[in-house]
Design a protein around this motif. Structure first.
Motif, mmCIF file in Angstrom:
data_model
loop_
_atom_site.group_PDB
_atom_site.id
_atom_site.type_symbol
_atom_site.label_atom_id
_atom_site.label_comp_id
_atom_site.label_asym_id
_atom_site.label_seq_id
_atom_site.Cartn_x
_atom_site.Cartn_y
_atom_site.Cartn_z
ATOM 1 N N VAL A 300 0.853 -1.189 0.000
ATOM 2 C CA VAL A 300 0.000 0.000 0.000
ATOM 3 C C VAL A 300 0.893 1.244 0.000
ATOM 4 O O VAL A 300 1.869 1.317 0.763
ATOM 5 C CB VAL A 300 -0.906 -0.010 1.257
ATOM 6 N N VAL A 301 0.560 2.192 -0.867
ATOM 7 C CA VAL A 301 1.311 3.455 -0.890
ATOM 8 C C VAL A 301 0.330 4.618 -0.859
ATOM 9 O O VAL A 301 -0.841 4.477 -1.244
ATOM 10 C CB VAL A 301 2.216 3.586 -2.144
ATOM 11 N N ASP A 302 0.825 5.784 -0.433
ATOM 12 C CA ASP A 302 -0.035 6.975 -0.444
ATOM 13 C C ASP A 302 0.115 7.703 -1.787
ATOM 14 O O ASP A 302 0.747 7.175 -2.715
ATOM 15 C CB ASP A 302 0.274 7.876 0.770
ATOM 16 N N GLY A 303 -0.439 8.890 -1.867
ATOM 17 C CA GLY A 303 -0.446 9.618 -3.138
ATOM 18 C C GLY A 303 0.929 10.024 -3.626
ATOM 19 O O GLY A 303 1.086 10.458 -4.768
ATOM 20 N N ARG A 304 1.945 9.914 -2.752
ATOM 21 C CA ARG A 304 3.310 10.264 -3.191
ATOM 22 C C ARG A 304 4.151 9.011 -3.437
ATOM 23 O O ARG A 304 5.371 9.070 -3.503
ATOM 24 C CB ARG A 304 3.980 11.125 -2.112
ATOM 25 N N ASN A 305 3.507 7.864 -3.483
ATOM 26 C CA ASN A 305 4.181 6.564 -3.633
ATOM 27 C C ASN A 305 4.987 6.176 -2.399
ATOM 28 O O ASN A 305 5.943 5.391 -2.492
ATOM 29 C CB ASN A 305 5.095 6.527 -4.868
ATOM 30 N N GLY A 317 6.097 0.804 -9.201
ATOM 31 C CA GLY A 317 6.014 -0.309 -10.159
ATOM 32 C C GLY A 317 4.989 -1.342 -9.708
ATOM 33 O O GLY A 317 4.091 -1.071 -8.907
ATOM 34 N N ASP A 318 5.148 -2.560 -10.222
ATOM 35 C CA ASP A 318 4.157 -3.623 -9.978
ATOM 36 C C ASP A 318 3.968 -3.946 -8.504
ATOM 37 O O ASP A 318 2.895 -4.394 -8.096
ATOM 38 C CB ASP A 318 4.595 -4.914 -10.690
ATOM 39 N N ILE A 319 5.001 -3.750 -7.703
ATOM 40 C CA ILE A 319 4.904 -4.123 -6.283
ATOM 41 C C ILE A 319 3.968 -3.182 -5.528
ATOM 42 O O ILE A 319 3.419 -3.539 -4.477
ATOM 43 C CB ILE A 319 6.321 -4.125 -5.625
ATOM 44 N N ALA A 320 3.752 -1.980 -6.062
ATOM 45 C CA ALA A 320 2.998 -0.959 -5.332
ATOM 46 C C ALA A 320 1.534 -0.942 -5.746
ATOM 47 O O ALA A 320 1.203 -1.026 -6.927
ATOM 48 C CB ALA A 320 3.616 0.416 -5.615
ATOM 49 N N ALA A 321 0.653 -0.828 -4.737
ATOM 50 C CA ALA A 321 -0.785 -0.702 -5.022
ATOM 51 C C ALA A 321 -1.132 0.777 -4.959
ATOM 52 O O ALA A 321 -1.603 1.269 -3.929
ATOM 53 C CB ALA A 321 -1.585 -1.493 -3.990
ATOM 54 N N SER A 326 -8.263 9.646 -9.588
ATOM 55 C CA SER A 326 -9.272 10.026 -10.584
ATOM 56 C C SER A 326 -10.252 8.883 -10.869
ATOM 57 O O SER A 326 -11.404 9.121 -11.211
ATOM 58 C CB SER A 326 -8.611 10.501 -11.874
ATOM 59 N N SER A 327 -9.810 7.638 -10.730
ATOM 60 C CA SER A 327 -10.711 6.510 -11.014
ATOM 61 C C SER A 327 -11.032 5.706 -9.754
ATOM 62 O O SER A 327 -11.895 4.840 -9.774
ATOM 63 C CB SER A 327 -10.061 5.576 -12.039
ATOM 64 N N ASN A 328 -10.289 5.971 -8.679
ATOM 65 C CA ASN A 328 -10.381 5.210 -7.433
ATOM 66 C C ASN A 328 -10.082 3.722 -7.649
ATOM 67 O O ASN A 328 -10.591 2.867 -6.940
ATOM 68 C CB ASN A 328 -11.761 5.400 -6.783
ATOM 69 N N ARG A 329 -9.265 3.429 -8.671
ATOM 70 C CA ARG A 329 -8.853 2.039 -8.919
ATOM 71 C C ARG A 329 -7.345 1.927 -8.733
ATOM 72 O O ARG A 329 -6.607 2.897 -8.959
ATOM 73 C CB ARG A 329 -9.220 1.619 -10.340
ATOM 74 N N PRO A 363 -1.093 9.844 -12.064
ATOM 75 C CA PRO A 363 -0.907 8.938 -13.204
ATOM 76 C C PRO A 363 -1.772 9.337 -14.383
ATOM 77 O O PRO A 363 -2.861 9.875 -14.201
ATOM 78 C CB PRO A 363 -1.362 7.576 -12.658
ATOM 79 N N ASP A 364 -1.247 9.080 -15.564
ATOM 80 C CA ASP A 364 -2.005 9.372 -16.769
ATOM 81 C C ASP A 364 -1.691 8.287 -17.786
ATOM 82 O O ASP A 364 -0.524 8.035 -18.086
ATOM 83 C CB ASP A 364 -1.587 10.754 -17.310
ATOM 84 N N MET A 365 -2.727 7.640 -18.287
ATOM 85 C CA MET A 365 -2.491 6.578 -19.263
ATOM 86 C C MET A 365 -2.510 7.194 -20.655
ATOM 87 O O MET A 365 -3.519 7.748 -21.085
ATOM 88 C CB MET A 365 -3.579 5.515 -19.136
ATOM 89 N N HIS A 366 -1.371 7.101 -21.352
ATOM 90 C CA HIS A 366 -1.278 7.754 -22.655
ATOM 91 C C HIS A 366 -1.793 6.881 -23.789
ATOM 92 O O HIS A 366 -1.990 7.347 -24.898
ATOM 93 C CB HIS A 366 0.173 8.131 -22.941
ATOM 94 N N GLY A 367 -1.949 5.592 -23.505
ATOM 95 C CA GLY A 367 -2.391 4.680 -24.556
ATOM 96 C C GLY A 367 -2.050 3.263 -24.162
ATOM 97 O O GLY A 367 -1.414 3.032 -23.130
ATOM 98 N N GLU A 368 -2.472 2.325 -24.973
ATOM 99 C CA GLU A 368 -2.206 0.920 -24.666
ATOM 100 C C GLU A 368 -2.177 0.152 -25.982
ATOM 101 O O GLU A 368 -3.116 0.270 -26.779
ATOM 102 C CB GLU A 368 -3.348 0.397 -23.784
#
Ligand SMILES: Cc1cc2nc3c(=O)[nH]c(=O)nc-3n(C[C@H](O)[C@H](O)[C@H](O)COP(=O)(O)OP(=O)(O)OC[C@H]3O[C@@H](n4cnc5c(N)ncnc54)[C@H](O)[C@@H]3O)c2cc1C
Length: 425
Positions: A300-305, A317-321, A326-329, A363-368
């Motif tokens: 678990v991490v806060d808004g600053r990782n 990275g992958d280890i961090a939740a 913006s999406s609460n996900r 975070p911002d997803m630029h594409g996939e």
């Protein structure tokens, strides 16, 4: 006395030590960005702890999974990346974290274990392939989470071709040439697409008739690639059809025997080569470090990782939740987020070193983009622009180039791009 990758000595006791655990996408990017961001007067010492001398660029695995053999393509040598940077590399593992003492323990527990203190610790130990407890699955399937996995798949394909070519009976030969991938997420799709596109060519070169090949994709959910918009999924299904991949949707694997996958609806698929791409789970060692984890095992991490109530520990990275406000996900396990978190973390650590407050991560997803075979892809960019085919695969490969440029500048990006282009000749 420890040495930097370029041979420069680090003076013990001088400088505040930043330990980065894990040299994957997140850890490597962070080490590079931190090192490049240092100014005269910054007293930071950067120590990267990673058991492997190279980063395994996992998103490039599909390029080496089916062959011909070139396993080193997706390995990025740390000594090359850090050669001119003040980063000290230690080829070891973090065994445990002692947050109250601000130390980590390196290497196997017991005699020889080394305790190292830190000013800031960044946990970036990634994830591993997840294999559910389906009888026979772990014993018979190869997973896809490392260069070793990709080499094992290549080895099994080669071995299977050798077994098939000595069979005279056509039905037996067809049974021997049945390849099954389980999991129609991005990883499974990349592997099955590459099998579908490359195996006929390889079979022909072996003296086998490509007509005898079959490639199956098994997925428990009713559709493929749930993260992609429906119109793109439809196009990917058509592409799979063109490649001759047989789709088994809504099909759960019940058990696996030697060479056979048994589905819950009673069907059986010959599977002398079986690749399981059904998911990933966060580095399982991390839950033993006494830091808060979510139910899936991600820290678990806060808004600053940062780990809550541990101002001196970040996880990225992958280890961090990381929960996207913006999406609460929770952010998905993707290299693009690992890289962005690392870049942001470098800025925050440098700010803290200079007496300023760390900023929240946005975070911002630029594409996939997903590849379905080496020369075809599907995905989106710019908040909704859909691409398929060659333009999409170019976009996907450009993300590799961008990463090489981030960690190695123009020389690495140029060198690796040339190597990649050679693979398609
Ligand atoms: C086949 C495949 C294809 C993918 N394709 C894409 C894609 O196209 N796009 C995308 O965005 N993402 C993709 N991903 C996901 C992406 O690879 C991951 O999200 C990314 O690797 C996460 O980076 P990371 O740095 O957190 O972890 P990793 O890159 O996994 O790095 C973790 C590192 O930590 C090290 N480590 C582990 N334990 C310890 C320890 N105790 N001490 C020290 N070091 C340790 C490991 O050796 C490893 O080097 C793909 C993944 C796979 C498997």
């Amino acid at each position: 006395m420890q040495q930097t990758a370029s041979g420069r000595a680090l003076t013990p006791g001088v400088g505040r030590r930043v330990i980065i655990a894990g040299g994957g996408y997140a850890g490597t990017t962070l080490a590079v960005k931190l090192a490049k961001g240092l100014k005269p007067g910054d007293d930071l010492e950067i120590l990267l702890v990673e058991p492997n001398p190279c980063q395994q660029a996992l998103s490039e695995l599909d390029l080496v999974a089916v062959g011909p053999p070139r396993p080193d393509f997706c390995e990025l040598w740390h000594p090359t990346v850090f050669k001119d940077l003040p980063v000290s590399i230690c080829y070891n593992r973090i065994d445990s974290v002692r947050p109250d003492d601000k130390t980590v323990v390196l290497g196997p527990r017991g005699e020889g274990a080394e305790e190292v203190g830190y000013w800031r610790l960044v946990l970036a130990t990634g994830a591993i392939a997840f294999v559910p407890p389906v009888p026979g699955l772990a014993e018979h399937a190869v997973t896809m989470w490392s260069v070793a996995d990709a080499q094992e798949l290549q080895r099994r394909i080669e071995e299977q071709f050798r077994s098939a070519i000595v069979l005279a009976d056509r039905a037996e030969r067809r049974r021997a040439l049945s390849f099954v991938v389980v999991g129609a997420g991005a990883t499974g799709m990349e592997i099955v697409g590459t099998l579908g596109q490359m195996l006929p060519k390889r079979a022909r070169a072996f003296g086998l008739d490509p007509e005898d090949l079959s490639v199956h994709l098994v997925e428990g959910r009713p559709d493929i690639l749930y993260d992609l918009p429906a119109p793109l999924r439809e196009k990917v299904r058509r592409r799979l059809d063109k490649l001759g991949v047989v789709l088994h949707l809504g099909a759960m694997v019940e058990r696996v025997d030697d060479g056979v996958v048994h589905l819950a609806d009673g069907r059986e698929l010959p599977a002398p080569v079986l690749c399981f791409c059904g998911g990933a789970k966060a580095d399982p060692d991390a839950v033993a470090w006494g830091l808060p984890a979510d139910p899936s095992g991600r820290l678990v991490v806060d808004g600053r990782n940062k780990i809550p109530d541990r101002e001196d520990i970040y996880a990225i990275g992958d280890i961090a939740a990381f929960r996207d406000p913006s999406s609460n996900r929770t952010l998905p396990m993707l290299a693009q987020f690992a890289i962005h978190q690392a870049e942001h973390c470098a800025v925050n650590i440098l700010a803290e070193a200079r007496g300023r407050e760390p900023e929240p991560f946005e975070p911002d997803m630029h594409g996939e983009f997903v590849s379905v075979g080496p020369t075809w892809g599907a995905g989106w960019m710019l908040k909704g622009m859909h691409l398929t085919g060659i333009p999409a695969i170019i976009m996907k490969r450009l993300t590799y180039v961008l990463y090489w440029w981030i960690v190695g500048g123009v020389p690495l990006a140029w060198k690796r791009t040339r190597e990649m282009l050679k693979m398609f000749r």
